[in-house]
Design an enzyme around this catalytic site. Sequence first.
Site, PDB file in Angstrom:
ATOM      1  N   GLU A  29       0.841  -1.193   0.000  1.00  0.00           N
ATOM      2  CA  GLU A  29       0.000   0.000   0.000  1.00  0.00           C
ATOM      3  C   GLU A  29       0.880   1.248   0.000  1.00  0.00           C
ATOM      4  OE1 GLU A  29      -2.115  -0.846   3.550  1.00  0.00           O
ATOM      5  OE2 GLU A  29      -3.117  -2.614   2.711  1.00  0.00           O
ATOM      6  N   SER A  59      -5.878  -3.768   1.295  1.00  0.00           N
ATOM      7  CA  SER A  59      -6.399  -5.081   1.675  1.00  0.00           C
ATOM      8  C   SER A  59      -5.226  -5.985   2.026  1.00  0.00           C
ATOM      9  CB  SER A  59      -7.217  -5.697   0.533  1.00  0.00           C
ATOM     10  OG  SER A  59      -7.558  -7.038   0.848  1.00  0.00           O
ATOM     11  N   GLU A  60      -5.010  -6.194   3.326  1.00  0.00           N
ATOM     12  CA  GLU A  60      -3.870  -6.995   3.757  1.00  0.00           C
ATOM     13  C   GLU A  60      -4.039  -8.465   3.383  1.00  0.00           C
ATOM     14  OE1 GLU A  60      -5.181  -4.539   5.578  1.00  0.00           O
ATOM     15  OE2 GLU A  60      -3.451  -3.191   5.501  1.00  0.00           O
ATOM     16  N   GLN A  82       2.010  -1.825   6.190  1.00  0.00           N
ATOM     17  CA  GLN A  82       2.360  -0.508   6.710  1.00  0.00           C
ATOM     18  C   GLN A  82       2.745  -0.514   8.178  1.00  0.00           C
ATOM     19  OE1 GLN A  82      -0.881   2.095   5.569  1.00  0.00           O
ATOM     20  NE2 GLN A  82       0.172   2.597   3.663  1.00  0.00           N
ATOM     21  N   PHE A  83       2.093  -1.358   8.986  1.00  0.00           N
ATOM     22  CA  PHE A  83       2.422  -1.486  10.407  1.00  0.00           C
ATOM     23  C   PHE A  83       2.195  -2.935  10.818  1.00  0.00           C
ATOM     24  CE2 PHE A  83       1.615   3.037  10.169  1.00  0.00           C
ATOM     25  CZ  PHE A  83       2.553   3.586  11.025  1.00  0.00           C
ATOM     26  N   PRO A  89      -4.726  -9.715   9.426  1.00  0.00           N
ATOM     27  CA  PRO A  89      -5.568 -10.316   8.373  1.00  0.00           C
ATOM     28  C   PRO A  89      -4.793 -11.219   7.425  1.00  0.00           C
ATOM     29  CG  PRO A  89      -6.055  -7.976   8.608  1.00  0.00           C
ATOM     30  CD  PRO A  89      -4.817  -8.244   9.413  1.00  0.00           C
ATOM     31  N   HIS A 129      -0.388   0.127  16.198  1.00  0.00           N
ATOM     32  CA  HIS A 129       0.804   0.570  15.492  1.00  0.00           C
ATOM     33  C   HIS A 129       2.089   0.294  16.277  1.00  0.00           C
ATOM     34  CE1 HIS A 129      -2.375   2.828  13.518  1.00  0.00           C
ATOM     35  NE2 HIS A 129      -1.554   3.171  12.555  1.00  0.00           N
TER      36      HIS A 129
END
Length: 326
Positions: A29, A59-60, A82-83, A89, A129
Amino acid sequence: MTALTMVEAIRDAMARAMEEDPDVVVLGEDVGHDGGVFRATEGLVERFGEERVIDTPLSEALLAGLAVGLGAQRMRPVVEFQFDGFLYPAIDQLVNHAGRLRNRTRGRLSCPIVIRAPYGGGIRAPEHHSESPETFYAHMPGIRTVIPSTPRRAYGLMLAAIRDPDPVVFLEPKRLYRAVREEVPDDGEALPLDQCFKVRDGTDVTLVGWGASLARILEAADLLAGEGIEAGVIDVATLKPLDAGTILDAVRRSGRCVIAHEAPRSYGPAAEIAALLAGEGLFSLLAPVERVTGFDVPVPLPRLEDHYLPDAERIAAAARRLMGYR
Protein backbone atom coordinates in the site's frame (compact mmCIF):
# COMPACT_ATOMS: atom_id res chain seq x y z
CA MET A 1 31.00 3.22 2.04
CA THR A 2 28.05 5.41 2.91
CA ALA A 3 26.65 6.00 6.39
CA LEU A 4 23.03 4.88 6.21
CA THR A 5 20.03 4.75 8.49
CA MET A 6 18.24 1.41 8.81
CA VAL A 7 15.43 2.45 6.47
CA GLU A 8 17.99 3.52 3.84
CA ALA A 9 19.87 0.24 4.23
CA ILE A 10 16.68 -1.75 3.70
CA ARG A 11 15.88 0.28 0.59
CA ASP A 12 19.40 -0.28 -0.78
CA ALA A 13 19.09 -4.02 -0.18
CA MET A 14 15.78 -4.20 -2.05
CA ALA A 15 17.23 -2.16 -4.93
CA ARG A 16 20.29 -4.40 -5.12
CA ALA A 17 18.11 -7.53 -5.19
CA MET A 18 15.90 -6.03 -7.91
CA GLU A 19 18.93 -5.18 -10.03
CA GLU A 20 20.29 -8.73 -9.71
CA ASP A 21 17.04 -10.64 -10.21
CA PRO A 22 14.16 -9.55 -12.48
CA ASP A 23 11.82 -11.86 -10.56
CA VAL A 24 12.05 -9.64 -7.45
CA VAL A 25 9.05 -7.33 -7.21
CA VAL A 26 7.96 -4.94 -4.48
CA LEU A 27 4.31 -4.46 -3.64
CA GLY A 28 2.18 -2.91 -0.95
CA GLU A 29 0.00 0.00 0.00
CA ASP A 30 1.52 3.31 -1.18
CA VAL A 31 4.92 1.75 -1.93
CA GLY A 32 5.10 3.32 -5.38
CA HIS A 33 5.17 7.06 -5.90
CA ASP A 34 4.64 7.77 -2.18
CA GLY A 35 7.59 5.52 -1.23
CA GLY A 36 5.77 3.74 1.59
CA VAL A 37 4.55 5.10 4.91
CA PHE A 38 8.15 5.28 6.25
CA ARG A 39 9.67 5.96 2.79
CA ALA A 40 11.42 2.59 2.73
CA THR A 41 10.64 2.17 -0.96
CA GLU A 42 11.28 5.78 -1.97
CA GLY A 43 12.75 6.07 -5.46
CA LEU A 44 12.24 2.42 -6.41
CA VAL A 45 9.33 3.01 -8.78
CA GLU A 46 11.38 5.59 -10.68
CA ARG A 47 14.22 3.09 -11.08
CA PHE A 48 12.28 -0.10 -11.78
CA GLY A 49 8.88 0.99 -13.05
CA GLU A 50 5.29 0.35 -12.03
CA GLU A 51 5.32 -3.28 -13.16
CA ARG A 52 7.90 -4.13 -10.48
CA VAL A 53 6.95 -1.61 -7.75
CA ILE A 54 3.23 -2.09 -7.41
CA ASP A 55 0.74 -0.04 -5.41
CA THR A 56 -2.04 -2.29 -4.15
CA PRO A 57 -5.51 -1.75 -2.71
CA LEU A 58 -5.92 -1.37 1.06
CA SER A 59 -6.40 -5.08 1.68
CA GLU A 60 -3.87 -6.99 3.76
CA ALA A 61 -5.49 -10.36 3.02
CA LEU A 62 -5.22 -9.62 -0.69
CA LEU A 63 -1.56 -8.63 -0.27
CA ALA A 64 -0.66 -11.90 1.42
CA GLY A 65 -2.63 -14.02 -1.06
CA LEU A 66 -1.05 -12.23 -4.01
CA ALA A 67 2.40 -12.82 -2.52
CA VAL A 68 1.75 -16.54 -2.10
CA GLY A 69 0.53 -16.83 -5.69
CA LEU A 70 3.53 -14.98 -7.06
CA GLY A 71 5.94 -17.00 -4.94
CA ALA A 72 4.40 -20.28 -6.07
CA GLN A 73 5.09 -19.19 -9.66
CA ARG A 74 8.78 -18.59 -8.86
CA MET A 75 8.57 -14.84 -8.48
CA ARG A 76 10.17 -13.24 -5.40
CA PRO A 77 7.73 -10.68 -4.01
CA VAL A 78 8.76 -8.34 -1.22
CA VAL A 79 5.56 -7.15 0.41
CA GLU A 80 5.29 -4.13 2.70
CA PHE A 81 2.60 -4.04 5.36
CA GLN A 82 2.36 -0.51 6.71
CA PHE A 83 2.42 -1.49 10.41
CA ASP A 84 2.78 -4.74 12.32
CA GLY A 85 -0.75 -4.37 13.68
CA PHE A 86 -2.10 -4.60 10.13
CA LEU A 87 -0.52 -8.01 9.55
CA TYR A 88 -3.18 -9.99 11.38
CA PRO A 89 -5.57 -10.32 8.37
CA ALA A 90 -2.64 -11.93 6.51
CA ILE A 91 -2.13 -14.72 9.05
CA ASP A 92 -4.60 -17.01 7.27
CA GLN A 93 -2.50 -16.96 4.09
CA LEU A 94 0.79 -17.24 5.99
CA VAL A 95 -0.26 -20.18 8.16
CA ASN A 96 -2.39 -22.13 5.70
CA HIS A 97 -0.46 -21.55 2.50
CA ALA A 98 2.93 -19.79 2.62
CA GLY A 99 4.36 -21.94 5.40
CA ARG A 100 2.89 -25.19 4.09
CA LEU A 101 3.49 -24.98 0.35
CA ARG A 102 6.82 -26.82 0.31
CA ASN A 103 5.48 -29.59 2.58
CA ARG A 104 2.13 -29.81 0.79
CA THR A 105 3.77 -30.30 -2.62
CA ARG A 106 6.56 -32.55 -1.32
CA GLY A 107 9.14 -30.00 -2.38
CA ARG A 108 7.79 -29.42 -5.88
CA LEU A 109 6.91 -25.80 -5.02
CA SER A 110 8.36 -23.28 -2.61
CA CYS A 111 7.21 -19.84 -1.54
CA PRO A 112 10.12 -17.34 -1.69
CA ILE A 113 8.30 -14.31 -0.30
CA VAL A 114 9.38 -11.62 2.15
CA ILE A 115 6.73 -10.04 4.35
CA ARG A 116 8.05 -6.68 5.63
CA ALA A 117 6.43 -4.85 8.52
CA PRO A 118 7.53 -1.92 10.69
CA TYR A 119 7.05 -3.20 14.23
CA GLY A 120 7.43 -2.39 17.91
CA GLY A 121 6.94 0.67 20.06
CA GLY A 122 8.85 3.78 20.84
CA ILE A 123 7.48 6.30 18.32
CA ARG A 124 4.35 7.44 20.20
CA ALA A 125 2.00 5.79 17.72
CA PRO A 126 -1.70 4.99 18.30
CA GLU A 127 -3.27 1.59 18.94
CA HIS A 128 -2.43 -1.20 16.45
CA HIS A 129 0.80 0.57 15.49
CA SER A 130 3.18 -0.44 18.31
CA GLU A 131 2.82 -4.16 18.96
CA SER A 132 5.62 -6.73 19.06
CA PRO A 133 3.94 -9.82 17.60
CA GLU A 134 7.04 -11.84 16.75
CA THR A 135 5.81 -14.83 18.74
CA PHE A 136 2.92 -15.34 16.28
CA TYR A 137 5.21 -15.74 13.29
CA ALA A 138 7.93 -17.68 15.10
CA HIS A 139 5.25 -20.21 16.03
CA MET A 140 4.27 -20.85 12.39
CA PRO A 141 5.93 -23.93 10.85
CA GLY A 142 7.75 -23.22 7.61
CA ILE A 143 8.24 -19.48 8.15
CA ARG A 144 11.43 -17.69 9.15
CA THR A 145 11.17 -14.73 11.51
CA VAL A 146 13.96 -12.16 11.12
CA ILE A 147 14.45 -8.92 13.10
CA PRO A 148 17.43 -6.62 12.39
CA SER A 149 19.01 -4.40 15.02
CA THR A 150 21.42 -2.19 13.02
CA PRO A 151 21.55 -0.71 9.50
CA ARG A 152 24.32 -3.08 8.40
CA ARG A 153 22.47 -6.13 9.65
CA ALA A 154 19.25 -4.88 8.08
CA TYR A 155 20.98 -4.69 4.67
CA GLY A 156 22.58 -8.12 4.87
CA LEU A 157 19.60 -9.90 6.36
CA MET A 158 17.16 -8.35 3.86
CA LEU A 159 19.29 -9.60 0.97
CA ALA A 160 19.40 -13.06 2.54
CA ALA A 161 15.64 -13.04 3.11
CA ILE A 162 14.90 -12.11 -0.52
CA ARG A 163 17.24 -14.82 -1.81
CA ASP A 164 15.87 -17.50 0.51
CA PRO A 165 13.61 -20.12 -1.12
CA ASP A 166 11.06 -20.05 1.69
CA PRO A 167 8.84 -17.39 3.29
CA VAL A 168 10.40 -14.86 5.64
CA VAL A 169 8.59 -12.46 7.97
CA PHE A 170 10.96 -9.50 8.27
CA LEU A 171 10.03 -7.29 11.22
CA GLU A 172 11.68 -3.85 11.15
CA PRO A 173 11.97 -1.97 14.46
CA LYS A 174 10.56 1.39 13.47
CA ARG A 175 12.16 3.31 16.33
CA LEU A 176 15.50 2.31 14.80
CA TYR A 177 14.59 3.40 11.26
CA ARG A 178 16.37 6.74 11.61
CA ALA A 179 17.88 6.47 15.09
CA VAL A 180 21.50 5.91 14.03
CA ARG A 181 23.70 5.87 10.96
CA GLU A 182 26.25 3.18 10.19
CA GLU A 183 28.70 2.53 7.38
CA VAL A 184 26.98 0.04 5.08
CA PRO A 185 28.74 -1.12 1.92
CA ASP A 186 26.30 -1.70 -0.94
CA ASP A 187 28.23 -4.75 -2.06
CA GLY A 188 25.45 -7.33 -2.36
CA GLU A 189 26.86 -9.40 0.50
CA ALA A 190 24.13 -11.13 2.49
CA LEU A 191 24.42 -12.03 6.14
CA PRO A 192 23.57 -15.57 7.23
CA LEU A 193 20.06 -16.32 8.36
CA ASP A 194 19.42 -18.69 11.28
CA GLN A 195 22.47 -17.35 13.12
CA CYS A 196 22.90 -15.18 16.20
CA PHE A 197 25.51 -12.44 16.20
CA LYS A 198 27.97 -12.17 19.06
CA VAL A 199 28.08 -8.42 19.68
CA ARG A 200 30.12 -8.28 22.87
CA ASP A 201 32.09 -10.78 24.94
CA GLY A 202 31.58 -11.08 28.68
CA THR A 203 32.27 -13.67 31.35
CA ASP A 204 29.87 -12.61 34.14
CA VAL A 205 26.44 -12.53 32.45
CA THR A 206 25.01 -12.95 28.94
CA LEU A 207 22.41 -10.46 27.71
CA VAL A 208 20.23 -11.71 24.84
CA GLY A 209 17.87 -9.72 22.64
CA TRP A 210 16.97 -8.52 19.14
CA GLY A 211 15.60 -5.53 17.30
CA ALA A 212 15.23 -2.27 19.19
CA SER A 213 15.83 -3.99 22.53
CA LEU A 214 19.45 -4.59 21.53
CA ALA A 215 20.25 -0.88 21.86
CA ARG A 216 18.87 -0.94 25.41
CA ILE A 217 20.86 -4.09 26.14
CA LEU A 218 24.08 -2.42 25.02
CA GLU A 219 23.30 0.55 27.28
CA ALA A 220 22.78 -1.90 30.15
CA ALA A 221 26.09 -3.59 29.36
CA ASP A 222 27.81 -0.21 29.62
CA LEU A 223 26.15 0.44 33.00
CA LEU A 224 27.29 -2.95 34.24
CA ALA A 225 30.84 -2.42 32.96
CA GLY A 226 31.06 0.67 35.17
CA GLU A 227 30.31 -1.62 38.12
CA GLY A 228 32.93 -4.19 37.16
CA ILE A 229 30.46 -6.66 35.65
CA GLU A 230 31.44 -8.05 32.24
CA ALA A 231 28.28 -8.58 30.18
CA GLY A 232 28.31 -10.46 26.89
CA VAL A 233 25.68 -9.45 24.33
CA ILE A 234 23.97 -11.69 21.78
CA ASP A 235 21.81 -10.38 18.92
CA VAL A 236 19.42 -13.21 18.04
CA ALA A 237 18.54 -11.65 14.61
CA THR A 238 16.74 -14.75 13.30
CA LEU A 239 14.20 -15.65 15.93
CA LYS A 240 13.07 -18.76 14.12
CA PRO A 241 14.87 -21.06 13.42
CA LEU A 242 16.77 -20.20 16.59
CA ASP A 243 20.55 -20.52 16.70
CA ALA A 244 20.64 -22.43 19.99
CA GLY A 245 24.36 -23.18 19.82
CA THR A 246 25.59 -19.58 20.01
CA ILE A 247 23.36 -18.82 23.00
CA LEU A 248 24.32 -22.01 24.82
CA ASP A 249 28.04 -21.43 24.23
CA ALA A 250 27.82 -17.87 25.58
CA VAL A 251 25.91 -18.94 28.69
CA ARG A 252 28.33 -21.79 29.33
CA ARG A 253 31.02 -19.12 29.68
CA SER A 254 29.05 -16.73 31.88
CA GLY A 255 26.68 -19.01 33.82
CA ARG A 256 24.00 -16.30 33.85
CA CYS A 257 21.50 -15.02 31.28
CA VAL A 258 19.08 -12.11 30.90
CA ILE A 259 16.72 -12.07 27.90
CA ALA A 260 14.99 -8.83 26.93
CA HIS A 261 12.21 -8.13 24.43
CA GLU A 262 9.27 -5.79 23.91
CA ALA A 263 6.72 -8.56 23.38
CA PRO A 264 4.47 -9.55 26.31
CA ARG A 265 6.02 -11.86 28.88
CA SER A 266 3.71 -14.88 28.85
CA TYR A 267 4.58 -17.41 26.15
CA GLY A 268 7.06 -14.92 24.68
CA PRO A 269 10.33 -15.75 22.90
CA ALA A 270 12.28 -15.24 26.14
CA ALA A 271 10.38 -18.16 27.64
CA GLU A 272 11.47 -20.40 24.75
CA ILE A 273 15.10 -19.38 25.17
CA ALA A 274 14.84 -19.93 28.94
CA ALA A 275 13.43 -23.41 28.28
CA LEU A 276 16.33 -24.10 25.92
CA LEU A 277 18.81 -23.14 28.65
CA ALA A 278 16.98 -25.25 31.23
CA GLY A 279 16.91 -28.27 28.92
CA GLU A 280 20.36 -28.12 27.36
CA GLY A 281 22.40 -25.77 29.52
CA LEU A 282 21.15 -26.43 33.05
CA PHE A 283 24.50 -27.51 34.46
CA SER A 284 26.15 -24.35 33.14
CA LEU A 285 23.75 -22.05 34.98
CA LEU A 286 24.88 -20.37 38.18
CA ALA A 287 21.54 -18.53 38.61
CA PRO A 288 17.96 -18.60 37.31
CA VAL A 289 17.34 -17.13 33.86
CA GLU A 290 15.87 -13.61 34.02
CA ARG A 291 13.33 -12.21 31.54
CA VAL A 292 12.87 -8.46 31.04
CA THR A 293 9.89 -7.96 28.75
CA GLY A 294 6.78 -6.03 27.94
CA PHE A 295 3.77 -6.68 30.13
CA ASP A 296 0.73 -8.89 29.51
CA VAL A 297 -1.43 -5.95 28.45
CA PRO A 298 -2.01 -4.14 25.16
CA VAL A 299 0.77 -1.69 24.35
CA PRO A 300 -0.33 1.50 26.12
CA LEU A 301 -0.89 4.86 24.53
CA PRO A 302 2.09 7.29 24.43
CA ARG A 303 1.91 8.60 28.00
CA LEU A 304 2.70 5.16 29.45
CA GLU A 305 4.78 3.72 26.60
CA ASP A 306 8.12 4.30 28.35
CA HIS A 307 6.87 2.33 31.37
CA TYR A 308 5.97 -0.59 29.13
CA LEU A 309 9.14 -0.90 27.06
CA PRO A 310 12.17 -2.59 28.68
CA ASP A 311 14.92 -0.05 29.32
CA ALA A 312 18.59 -0.26 30.21
CA GLU A 313 18.04 0.09 33.95
CA ARG A 314 15.51 -2.77 34.09
CA ILE A 315 17.91 -4.99 32.16
CA ALA A 316 20.90 -4.00 34.29
CA ALA A 317 18.87 -4.56 37.48
CA ALA A 318 18.07 -8.11 36.35
CA ALA A 319 21.77 -8.76 35.72
CA ARG A 320 22.66 -7.42 39.17
CA ARG A 321 20.17 -9.81 40.75
CA LEU A 322 21.86 -12.70 38.99
CA MET A 323 25.26 -11.60 40.24
CA GLY A 324 23.94 -12.21 43.76
CA TYR A 325 24.05 -15.96 43.08
CA ARG A 326 27.50 -17.41 43.69
